[in-house]
Design an enzyme around this catalytic site. Structure first.
Site, PDB file in Angstrom:
ATOM      1  CB  CYS A  42      -0.937   0.004   1.201  1.00 42.09           C
ATOM      2  SG  CYS A  42      -1.985   1.481   1.273  1.00 42.09           S
ATOM      3  CB  CYS A  47      -3.268   2.487  -1.504  1.00 39.76           C
ATOM      4  SG  CYS A  47      -3.559   0.770  -1.086  1.00 39.76           S
ATOM      5  CE  LYS A  50      -4.767   3.570  -6.012  1.00 41.59           C
ATOM      6  NZ  LYS A  50      -5.661   2.540  -5.467  1.00 41.59           N
ATOM      7  CB  ALA A 114      11.742 -13.944   8.574  1.00 45.67           C
ATOM      8  CE1 TYR A 177     -10.688  -1.843  -5.784  1.00 43.66           C
ATOM      9  CE2 TYR A 177     -10.989  -4.068  -6.626  1.00 43.66           C
ATOM     10  CZ  TYR A 177     -11.344  -3.065  -5.742  1.00 43.66           C
ATOM     11  OH  TYR A 177     -12.336  -3.281  -4.837  1.00 43.66           O
ATOM     12  CD  GLU A 181      -7.036   1.906  -8.707  1.00 46.95           C
ATOM     13  OE1 GLU A 181      -7.857   2.116  -7.797  1.00 46.95           O
ATOM     14  OE2 GLU A 181      -5.959   1.301  -8.518  1.00 46.95           O
ATOM     15  CG  HIS A 434     -29.402  22.827  -3.399  1.00 43.42           C
ATOM     16  ND1 HIS A 434     -29.460  22.034  -4.528  1.00 43.42           N
ATOM     17  CD2 HIS A 434     -29.603  24.103  -3.814  1.00 43.42           C
ATOM     18  CE1 HIS A 434     -29.698  22.793  -5.577  1.00 43.42           C
ATOM     19  NE2 HIS A 434     -29.792  24.055  -5.187  1.00 43.42           N
ATOM     20  CD  GLU A 439     -28.938  18.740  -4.230  1.00 42.54           C
ATOM     21  OE1 GLU A 439     -30.090  19.033  -3.878  1.00 42.54           O
ATOM     22  OE2 GLU A 439     -28.095  19.571  -4.630  1.00 42.54           O
TER      23      GLU A 439
END
Length: 449
Positions: A42, A47, A50, A114, A177, A181, A434, A439
């Protein structure tokens, strides 16, 4: 039995870091090994970088739209190397935040690969070994590259963030995704983008209206989106890459991005030898408490392939730590997960698709398409889509789906109401703000089914 640690975590991504920190703050002795950089997919190559690139691509629209609002905007020039340098600086800052947070919590950090030696022991690439009462596997996922001639000439999202120069012509393979993207990002930055997807429509698993609406919007923005199409080979040619498609066509491009899925990163960890069950794709099989079939070994995040999203990994890591080290049994809830795809335009969703809801029983569909106010003076034709899926009998809202500016922000808030069981009447009785796009969520009156 005496152990070196109460918990040893393999993997310094979102899930592993959260679990390690919460456990350490509860008084546990915690060790964590990360072979690359703290922050995981990420933060380092997912994420965060990006989204920064999505923002960068958005300025193309801003410069163009500004003229409709009276601004006299001169010629703008984009510099790829400046964006990459700024992005790298921010990623380094965030990595330091992760590292320092773990260190302040008292976690012992090991910058090495590890593997699991036995049910209570890990072995580092340095040769050192440590024992722990509990082991947590949080090694995330890894991009899958198709086995075709010349596939080694392509790149994945791992390398995409480190390209030294912007490709002028690019083919992106995939329909999920990452593919969608990056198609929007690179198109917005001026690259000629062709996206290939072998399925019948992009974003499999999302609501059909959203898929169709987004595909049309991407094409309108200049992305060459070809569905039911795949590539069969790549070769070097005239300083670029010659790509052969399954219909016999050939394209000369500067880069090929494979966004063809990700696989749980368990290869070589030694789990099979201990009897830890791995699914066909390599995912660690765990129960509702993130525990594997070996009682001392747990797993969270993308490596379990339950829901490959950063907030899910964080929740799973925290739930594990609270359960095991704070005597606060918590099972991560994988129902009604909101998610966003940071395409251009943006897409976000929570709850059931129309198809899922119809399969479960009677439904009512409320849907609206409109030009956001900002697009009017800008002369932009692109429309926004909002859709509510409502259970016919109870009138409970089962799903909310949006394509357009701020879709992710809107769905995040709608998800709270939907998780609480809000009905269509609850939405309708809420006073509108508004003038906003939001809305529309509380003013949709007619069943569009």
């Amino acid at each position: 039995m005496s152990f070196d640690f109460d918990l040893f975590v393999i993997g310094g991504g979102s899930g592993g870091v959260r679990a390690a920190r919460v456990a350490a703050e509860a008084g546990a002795r915690v060790g964590l090994a990360e072979e690359y950089r703290y922050g995981g997919t990420c933060v380092i190559r997912g994420c965060v970088p990006k989204k920064l690139m999505v923002y960068a691509a958005g300025f193309a629209d801003a410069f163009e739209d500004a003229r409709g609002y009276g601004w006299k905007v001169g010629p703008a020039r984009f510099e790829w190397c400046d964006l990459i340098a700024a992005k790298d600086a921010e990623i380094s800052r965030l990595e330091a935040v992760y590292h320092d947070g773990l260190r302040r919590a008292g976690v012992a950090l090991f910058g090495a690969r590890a593997v699991v030696a036995d049910a209570h022991r890990v072995r580092l690439a340095t040769g050192a070994e440590y024992t722990a009462k509990h082991l947590l596997i949080a090694t995330g996922g890894w991009p899958v590259v198709p086995e075709i001639p010349g596939s080694e000439l392509g790149i994945t999202s791992n390398e995409m963030f480190q390209l030294e120069a912007q490709p002028g012509r690019m083919i992106i393979v995939g329909g999920g995704y990452i593919a969608c993207e990056f198609a929007g990002i690179m198109n917005g930055l001026g690259t000629h983008v062709t996206q290939l997807y072998r399925g019948d429509q992009i974003l499999r698993g999302f609501d059909a209206d959203l898929r169709d609406h987004l595909a049309a919007a991407m094409r309108e923005r200049g992305i060459v989106l070809e569905i039911q199409r795949d590539l069969v080979s790549i070769a070097r040619d005239r300083g670029g890459l010659r790509v052969e498609l399954d219909n016999g066509e050939a394209h000369l491009v500067d880069a090929v991005l494979f966004a063809t899925g990700r696989r749980p990163n368990t290869a070589g960890l030694g789990l099979e030898r201990l009897g830890v069950e791995l699914k066909a794709d390599g995912a660690v099989a765990v129960d509702a408490w993130s525990q594997s079939g070996v009682p001392s070994i747990f797993a969270v995040g993308d490596v379990t392939h339950r829901a490959a999203l950063t907030p899910v990994a964080i929740r799973e890591g925290e739930a594990f730590a609270r359960t095991v080290f704070k005597a606060q049994p918590v099972r991560p809830d994988h129902l009604m997960i909101p998610t966003a795809v940071f395409t251009r335009p943006e897409l976000a969703t929570v709850g059931m698709t129309e198809a899922e809801a119809r399969a479960a029983g009677g439904v009512e569909i409320y849907r609206t398409r409109f030009r956001p106010m900002a697009n009017i003076l800008a002369g932009r034709r692109e429309k926004m889509l909002m859709k509510l899926v409502v259970e016919a009998g109870s009138r409970r809202v089962l799903g909310c789906h949006i394509v357009g500016p701020g879709a992710a922000e809107l769905v995040q808030l709608a998800a709270v109401a939907i998780r609480m069981g809000a009905t269509k009447e609850d939405f309708d009785s809420t006073m509108a703000v508004h003038p906003t796009a939001a809305e529309e969520l509380v003013t949709m009156r007619s069943d569009a089914a």
